[in-house]
Design an enzyme around this catalytic site. Structure first.
Site, PDB file in Angstrom:
ATOM      1  CE  LYS A   9      32.923  24.907  66.264  1.00 14.68           C
ATOM      2  NZ  LYS A   9      33.339  26.250  65.766  1.00 14.68           N
ATOM      3  CE1 TYR A  49      38.322  26.610  68.551  1.00 13.84           C
ATOM      4  CE2 TYR A  49      36.979  26.302  70.509  1.00 13.84           C
ATOM      5  CZ  TYR A  49      37.141  26.209  69.134  1.00 13.84           C
ATOM      6  OH  TYR A  49      36.123  25.718  68.353  1.00 13.84           O
ATOM      7  CG  ASN A 152      32.014  27.435  62.543  1.00 11.96           C
ATOM      8  OD1 ASN A 152      31.795  26.859  63.607  1.00 11.96           O
ATOM      9  ND2 ASN A 152      33.183  27.987  62.264  1.00 11.96           N
ATOM     10  CG  HIS A 155      37.091  21.931  66.389  1.00 11.26           C
ATOM     11  ND1 HIS A 155      37.941  22.991  66.187  1.00 11.26           N
ATOM     12  CD2 HIS A 155      37.874  20.855  66.663  1.00 11.26           C
ATOM     13  CE1 HIS A 155      39.189  22.567  66.354  1.00 11.26           C
ATOM     14  NE2 HIS A 155      39.173  21.280  66.643  1.00 11.26           N
ATOM     15  CD  GLU A 166      42.174  20.551  68.126  1.00 10.75           C
ATOM     16  OE1 GLU A 166      42.392  21.704  67.760  1.00 10.75           O
ATOM     17  OE2 GLU A 166      41.465  19.754  67.469  1.00 10.75           O
TER      18      GLU A 166
HETATM   19  P1  GDP Z   1      38.189  26.916  62.426  1.00  9.51           P
HETATM   20  O1  GDP Z   1      39.490  26.202  62.651  1.00  9.51           O
HETATM   21  O2  GDP Z   1      37.780  26.989  60.982  1.00  9.51           O
HETATM   22  O3  GDP Z   1      37.057  26.418  63.290  1.00  9.51           O
HETATM   23  O4  GDP Z   1      38.400  28.437  62.870  1.00  9.51           O
HETATM   24  P2  GDP Z   1      39.296  29.093  64.000  1.00  9.51           P
HETATM   25  O5  GDP Z   1      40.138  28.091  64.728  1.00  9.51           O
HETATM   26  O6  GDP Z   1      40.008  30.248  63.366  1.00  9.51           O
HETATM   27  O7  GDP Z   1      38.205  29.703  64.994  1.00  9.51           O
HETATM   28  C1  GDP Z   1      37.565  28.898  65.929  1.00  9.51           C
HETATM   29  C2  GDP Z   1      36.079  29.220  66.002  1.00  9.51           C
HETATM   30  O8  GDP Z   1      35.890  30.535  66.518  1.00  9.51           O
HETATM   31  C3  GDP Z   1      35.369  29.242  64.661  1.00  9.51           C
HETATM   32  O9  GDP Z   1      35.020  27.971  64.229  1.00  9.51           O
HETATM   33  C4  GDP Z   1      34.195  30.144  64.958  1.00  9.51           C
HETATM   34  O10 GDP Z   1      33.151  29.450  65.628  1.00  9.51           O
HETATM   35  C5  GDP Z   1      34.768  31.170  65.924  1.00  9.51           C
HETATM   36  N1  GDP Z   1      35.283  32.376  65.277  1.00  9.51           N
HETATM   37  C6  GDP Z   1      36.475  32.450  64.619  1.00  9.51           C
HETATM   38  N2  GDP Z   1      36.711  33.694  64.166  1.00  9.51           N
HETATM   39  C7  GDP Z   1      35.650  34.446  64.554  1.00  9.51           C
HETATM   40  C8  GDP Z   1      35.343  35.863  64.396  1.00  9.51           C
HETATM   41  O11 GDP Z   1      36.067  36.636  63.820  1.00  9.51           O
HETATM   42  N3  GDP Z   1      34.167  36.292  64.908  1.00  9.51           N
HETATM   43  C9  GDP Z   1      33.339  35.469  65.581  1.00  9.51           C
HETATM   44  N4  GDP Z   1      32.200  35.992  66.047  1.00  9.51           N
HETATM   45  N5  GDP Z   1      33.599  34.144  65.764  1.00  9.51           N
HETATM   46  C10 GDP Z   1      34.737  33.624  65.261  1.00  9.51           C
HETATM   47 MG    MG Z   2      40.778  26.099  64.400  1.00  8.04          MG
END
Ligand code: GDP
Ligand code: MG
Length: 194
Positions: A9, A49, A152, A155, A166
């Site tokens: 990212k 997403y 973080n 991805h 994807e």
């Molecule tokens: P991943 O698969 O571990 O990347 O997580 P997810 O698919 O659940 O979420 C996608 C991305 O959205 C994450 O990597 C974070 O950058 C962001 N994100 C997810 N949940 C949150 C949240 O509750 N708050 C905020 N501010 N960002 C979030």
């Molecule tokens: Mg994810």
């Protein structure tokens, strides 16, 4: 053999962590079969997403639970509303600058890469993972208070089916390589001898 999509990212690119992140993936034994620097736009991020229609809700549930585990009150108790908010912030974050898109291949590549990356919130991610080692101060709360996505670093696809959908968003067919590495005999060939 599985293929999985990894994106470094904008925070990873800006913090000069491209090499460090690739190093961790490369030494695992996985093979890099596609890689490029990309400037994403809102449309790509939204497409990426919303592949899984339940993602908006699951991402919200995960965030709400994380607040409760820490004894904190979540800013909103409706998971879909939280999910929509996260998507909006992700568009802003993921288009902030170039990202590195990669495809990694190997045995159990999808779950292995998730393990190497660590859990979504870097603060909660285990030490030894990319997120836990390289961004441990980052919390849900810090991101939410600033109305931004969690930074973080990476991805990684969540499932094999997700990875397939994807990869075609980020790569054309002829940008994915099928080639042998001398090393593959040691990793996969039952008859290997020195
Ligand atoms: P991943 O698969 O571990 O990347 O997580 P997810 O698919 O659940 O979420 C996608 C991305 O959205 C994450 O990597 C974070 O950058 C962001 N994100 C997810 N949940 C949150 C949240 O509750 N708050 C905020 N501010 N960002 C979030
Ligand atoms: Mg994810």
């Amino acid at each position: 053999m599985e293929k999985t999509l990894v994106i470094i990212k904008p925070d990873g690119v800006q913090r000069n962590l491209i090499g460090e992140i690739i190093c961790r993936l490369e030494r695992s034994g996985l093979k890099l079969v596609g890689m490029k620097l990309v400037q994403a736009d809102d449309k790509m991020v939204e497409k990426h997403y919303t592949i899984d229609p339940s993602w908006l809700k699951t991402v919200g549930v995960k965030a709400i639970e994380s607040y409760k585990e820490k004894g904190l009150e979540p800013p909103n108790n409706d998971p879909v509303a939280v999910g929509k908010d996260v998507l909006k912030r992700l568009k802003n974050f993921m288009t902030a600058g170039p990202v590195v898109a990669m495809v990694w291949e190997g045995n159990a590549a999808v779950s292995l890469v998730r393990k190497i990356c660590g859990s979504t919130e870097p603060f909660s991610a285990a030490i030894g993972t990319i997120r836990g080692d390289l961004s441990p101060i980052e919390t849900y709360q810090m991101a939410d208070l600033a109305n931004r996505a969690i930074r973080n670093l990476v991805h990684a696809s969540g499932t094999v089916a997700e990875a397939e959908k994807e990869i075609v968003i980020w790569f054309k067919k002829d940008e994915i390589w099928d080639y042998n590495l001398a090393r593959d005999t040691i990793l996969y060939d039952a008859n290997w001898r020195v």
